[in-house]
Design an enzyme around this catalytic site. Structure first.
Site, PDB file in Angstrom:
ATOM      1  N   GLY A  46      36.922   8.636  13.031  1.00 21.71           N
ATOM      2  CA  GLY A  46      37.528   9.438  11.968  1.00 21.71           C
ATOM      3  C   GLY A  46      37.905   8.481  10.861  1.00 21.71           C
ATOM      4  N   CYS A  78      34.755   3.602  16.965  1.00 22.81           N
ATOM      5  CA  CYS A  78      34.743   3.475  15.500  1.00 22.81           C
ATOM      6  C   CYS A  78      36.168   3.360  14.947  1.00 22.81           C
ATOM      7  CB  CYS A  78      33.941   4.619  14.897  1.00 22.81           C
ATOM      8  SG  CYS A  78      33.316   4.215  13.277  1.00 22.81           S
ATOM      9  N   HIS A 170      29.222   5.588  17.802  1.00 27.79           N
ATOM     10  CA  HIS A 170      29.665   6.908  18.286  1.00 27.79           C
ATOM     11  C   HIS A 170      28.828   7.407  19.463  1.00 27.79           C
ATOM     12  CE1 HIS A 170      32.402   8.097  14.949  1.00 27.79           C
ATOM     13  NE2 HIS A 170      31.690   7.214  14.274  1.00 27.79           N
ATOM     14  N   GLU A 172      29.594   9.632  21.483  1.00 29.89           N
ATOM     15  CA  GLU A 172      29.805  11.086  21.632  1.00 29.89           C
ATOM     16  C   GLU A 172      28.840  11.893  20.763  1.00 29.89           C
ATOM     17  OE1 GLU A 172      31.527   9.099  19.795  1.00 29.89           O
ATOM     18  OE2 GLU A 172      32.247  10.138  18.003  1.00 29.89           O
TER      19      GLU A 172
HETATM   20  N1  GLN Z   1      35.476   3.625   8.290  1.00 25.02           N
HETATM   21  C1  GLN Z   1      36.382   4.320   9.153  1.00 25.02           C
HETATM   22  C2  GLN Z   1      37.679   3.563   9.302  1.00 25.02           C
HETATM   23  O1  GLN Z   1      37.750   2.398   9.107  1.00 25.02           O
HETATM   24  C3  GLN Z   1      35.783   4.527  10.522  1.00 25.02           C
HETATM   25  C4  GLN Z   1      34.614   5.471  10.443  1.00 25.02           C
HETATM   26  C5  GLN Z   1      34.347   6.243  11.686  1.00 25.02           C
HETATM   27  O2  GLN Z   1      35.195   6.358  12.574  1.00 25.02           O
HETATM   28  N2  GLN Z   1      33.192   6.852  11.745  1.00 25.02           N
HETATM   29  O3  GLN Z   1      38.639   4.175   9.643  1.00 25.02           O
END
Ligand code: GLN
Length: 195
Positions: A46, A78, A170, A172
């Site tokens: 996210g 992520c 990811h 998922e």
């Molecule tokens: N760029 C986002 C961050 O640093 C991470 C992106 C993602 O979770 N897909 O929070």
């Protein structure tokens, strides 16, 4: 056994789906009391700054840090990886600060916002794992207590420290549940069986 999925922002439903496919009961974690029910936690992707702010707003930071320090297994994907890290490159952004990794956010730059690539992950067996990278971070440095699970070129994109697993991509968003299964192996204390 119930596995929590932190549900303040991000790709929550996809992790719930992946865990349900593996017959694992899930709990959406939004309140400190939700932590009492769970044996492990997934922190989804996210926007890490937003998730961190909402964790503060919901009074989850300290209870979560405490449970993790007491041994709660966590899979961070992520933004989840960013939140686990003790250090964020070029930033004084607050995280949960529980894993001995230095992370660089948005490491692949604006030109390459998102991409997919085949990853070699020896712990998961010889079949490649499809890495879905979306504005992904990388791990720039790990302490000796951290095991590198996967690299992409020079960059570390998956790592484990005891019961904490951090992935830059990811799993998922694929049908390949090997990383979820690998994590559940850590949670239950059984070894992951490579094919
Ligand atoms: N760029 C986002 C961050 O640093 C991470 C992106 C993602 O979770 N897909 O929070």
């Amino acid at each position: 056994m119930k596995v929590g999925v932190l549900a303040v922002q991000g790709a929550v439903a996809e992790h719930v789906q992946a865990l349900s496919t593996l017959d694992v009961e899930t709990v959406l974690v939004r309140l400190p009391s939700d932590l009492n029910e769970i044996s492990a936690l997934v922190i989804p992707g996210g926007e890490s700054t937003t998730i961190r702010k909402l964790l503060s707003d919901y009074n989850l930071v300290e209870p979560l840090q405490k449970r993790i320090q007491e041994g709660l297994p966590v899979l961070g994907t992520c933004a989840g990886m960013v939140l686990l890290a003790k250090k964020i490159a070029d930033s004084d952004m607050k995280t949960l600060g529980v894993m001995d990794i230095d992370v660089k956010r948005n490491a692949f730059g604006r030109q390459v916002d998102s991409f997919e690539t085949e990853l070699s992950v020896p712990d998961l067996g010889s079949d490649k794992f499809k890495g879905v990278f979306i504005r992904a971070p990388i791990i720039k440095k790990v302490e000796p207590n951290v095991e590198v699970l996967c690299t992409l070129g020079e960059d570390i994109v998956a790592a484990r420290q005891d019961k904490l697993v951090a992935l830059a991509f990811h799993p998922e968003l694929t049908d390949d549940l090997r990383f979820h299964n690998y994590f559940l192996g850590i949670v239950t204390g059984r070894d992951y069986c490579k094919k």
